[in-house]
Structures are given as structure tokens and as C-alpha cells.
Design a protein around this motif. Structure first.
Motif, short mmCIF file in Angstrom:
data_model
loop_
_atom_site.label_atom_id
_atom_site.label_comp_id
_atom_site.label_asym_id
_atom_site.label_seq_id
_atom_site.Cartn_x
_atom_site.Cartn_y
_atom_site.Cartn_z
N ARG A 65 85.00 -31.93 -45.52
CA ARG A 65 85.24 -32.52 -44.20
C ARG A 65 84.16 -32.07 -43.21
O ARG A 65 83.73 -32.85 -42.35
N LEU A 66 83.74 -30.83 -43.32
CA LEU A 66 82.75 -30.29 -42.39
C LEU A 66 81.35 -30.85 -42.64
O LEU A 66 80.52 -30.88 -41.72
N ARG A 67 81.06 -31.28 -43.86
CA ARG A 67 79.72 -31.77 -44.15
C ARG A 67 79.65 -33.29 -44.32
O ARG A 67 78.59 -33.84 -44.62
N GLU A 111 77.03 -35.07 -41.96
CA GLU A 111 75.65 -34.78 -42.38
C GLU A 111 75.29 -35.58 -43.63
O GLU A 111 74.20 -36.17 -43.72
N GLU A 150 88.27 -28.76 -47.07
CA GLU A 150 87.78 -28.42 -45.74
C GLU A 150 86.26 -28.43 -45.72
O GLU A 150 85.64 -28.91 -44.76
N ALA A 151 85.63 -27.89 -46.76
CA ALA A 151 84.17 -27.84 -46.81
C ALA A 151 83.57 -29.25 -46.78
O ALA A 151 82.58 -29.50 -46.08
N THR A 160 88.82 -32.69 -39.12
CA THR A 160 89.12 -31.27 -39.17
C THR A 160 90.25 -30.84 -38.23
O THR A 160 90.61 -29.65 -38.20
N GLU A 179 83.98 -35.97 -37.22
CA GLU A 179 84.22 -34.60 -37.69
C GLU A 179 85.46 -34.00 -37.03
O GLU A 179 86.25 -33.32 -37.69
#
Length: 274
Positions: A212-214, A217, A209-210, A272, A268
Motif C-alpha cells: 500500500r505504501l509503495r 511510486e 501494508e508495504a 493506508t 496513498e
């Protein structure tokens, strides 16, 4: 010293490495900057039972590294119709996860280390990431061998480096989603749902999950750096790097960053979504 009287058959399709030939059941390649490090990793992969990479056999009489030839289908441009197949896409994610997992715990022998390429002044900052794997980070269609409709092996480890898993996944998505303006990609990869394809790769790999969130960026920061790095390698290394720069890869990278800025939220959201 490895010798052979069999004919040399040129292997074509890559962007940078020149002088690749097939000799019987082997591939002969010029030595790269980190050849000893690559060879040590390939030997590690063999020792841990990972079968999705060529085996390092030694050096031939011409001073070239010698690897086993991996039989199968490789997409070269213009890409075949199957390049867009989502089942094959998922198999890329699964192979990449097996590869990355197999690199965990790799320790090069004494005296063998990874030599980072020189970086130009004024290079934008890179993402703050911890090293987790020895990333292949050149997961182009030309560097994957398919068998029976599924990704079977990675080839061409010249750009490998210590990396984070999110870097590895960004690199795979870059080429397989793909993360570019449609006019800048091969016709076989145009008109596809890039966010959906990112999700397929992420799920097949088991992306956290981490990460996927970054991912977006990381993609933007890596793209900004890539423009400078490509120009630097064109100026310093010449060859295929110079050719790509002269053919407009700098403009393609600039358009990629703009594309990521516009489509990042959709990527994103796809990564997610529950």
C-alpha cells in the motif's frame, strides 16, 4: 489435433489480439509469443483446482490454441452501468487474489520459459520488486467474466509475466479505479472516487501494508515505462498496438502520469487509512 465443423463466431472487444473466434463451446486464438508458457500455466491452474480461468485444450487444425469458452457477462465499450458497482469491484479483488495465490509454486516444464519482449533503448527504470506470482497484468474489464454480479474468471493471458503482487494490484486499479484523467476513460467509469475504489480493491485482495505504501511510486514508474513500451510495440509489432498509438494512447499515458502526481497523496491516504 482439435477439429470442428461448427461455425466460427468472431469475438470482439479487445484492443490488440485479432482473429479470436468462438467455435461451439471453445475459443480459438492465434498463438502469442509466450504461448507454451501460457498453456503450461493454464494447465497448472487446472491441476491446483483454480476454476477462474479457461482450460487449455490443445491446438486446432489451423494452428490456433483452443480454450474452453467461459460463459458469463463481459463488459465491452461503451461499458454497461454495472461497471461502477462497488460490490463487483470487490469481487475483482477477491478473484485476483485467488488467481495470484494459485500461481505460487508454478514451475514450467523443461524447455518452456518466459520470453521477455524486447525493450527499447532509453527505457526509464522499473521498480525494484521481487517476483512473487505469475501476474495476469491485463486486468481490463474486457478480460473479466462476471456471473451473478461477481467476477468469475480471468481471460486473455497473453501479457502474463512473472511479477510482484503490487504490480498486479496497480494494473487492476489502473482499469477499475480508474487511474486516469476522467476524459480519458469510458463514460461508465467517470466521476468515481478513485482513491476509495483503490481501497476497496486493496482490502478485497488483502494487500500488504508495504505494498500500500509503495503503490503510487510503482504506478508512476510503470506509467513512465509504458509510454516508451507502447511506442516501441507500435513500431515493432504494428497491428492493434499501432492503431492505439495512432489514436493517441501516448498522450493519454502522459496525462495519466500527471494525474498520478496530483492524486497520488490522496490514493496513498485512502490505502493506508486505519
Amino acid at each position: 489435433m482439435i477439429e470442428s465443423s461448427e461455425p466460427e463466431i468472431p469475438l470482439l472487444g479487445g484492443d490488440v489480439t485479432e482473429g479470436l473466434v468462438r467455435v461451439g463451446e471453445t475459443v480459438r486464438r492465434p498463438m502469442g509469443r509466450n504461448a507454451a508458457y501460457v498453456h503450461a500455466l493454464l494447465e497448472h491452474l487446472e491441476a491446483v483446482g483454480f476454476d477462474g480461468a479457461p482450460r487449455y485444450l490443445g491446438v486446432d487444425a489451423a494452428g490456433r490454441e483452443t480454450l474452453t469458452y467461459v460463459h458469463g457477462d463481459v463488459a465491452v465499450r461503451p461499458y454497461p452501468d454495472w461497471i461502477a458497482d462497488e460490490a463487483r469491484l470487490a469481487s475483482v479483488g477477491r478473484l485476483l487474489r485467488r488467481y495470484d495465490d494459485a500461481t505460487v509454486g508454478f514451475t514450467p516444464p523443461p524447455g518452456v520459459g518466459y520470453e521477455r519482449p524486447t525493450h527499447p533503448a532509453g527505457l526509464p527504470p522499473e521498480p525494484e520488486l521481487e517476483t512473487e506470482v505469475i501476474g495476469h497484468v491485463d486486468i481490463t474489464p474486457e478480460n473479466l467474466v462476471f456471473r451473478d454480479g461477481a467476477a468469475y474468471a480471468l481471460i486473455d493471458f497473453d501479457l502474463l509475466r512473472p511479477a510482484a503482487r503490487v504490480d498486479e494490484l496497480y494494473n487492476a486499479m489502473l482499469y477499475w479505479a480508474p487511474l486516469n484523467e476522467p476524459d480519458d476513460v469510458d463514460p461508465g467509469l467517470r466521476g468515481l472516487d478513485a482513491p476509495r475504489r483503490c481501497r476497496i480493491l486493496a482490502d478485497a485482495y488483502g494487500m500488504t501494508e508495504a505494498d500500500r505504501l509503495r503503490l503510487v511510486e510503482v504506478a508512476v514508474l510503470r506509467t513512465r515505462r509504458t509510454w516508451h513500451l507502447m511506442r516501441h510495440r507500435a513500431e515493432v509489432d504494428g497491428g492493434g498496438w499501432r492503431r492505439m498509438w495512432d489514436e493517441g494512447v501516448g498522450e493519454i499515458i502522459t496525462r495519466r502520469e500527471q494525474w498520478l502526481e496530483r492524486h497520488g497523496p490522496a490514493i496513498e491516504a485512502a490505502l493506508t487509512a486505519a
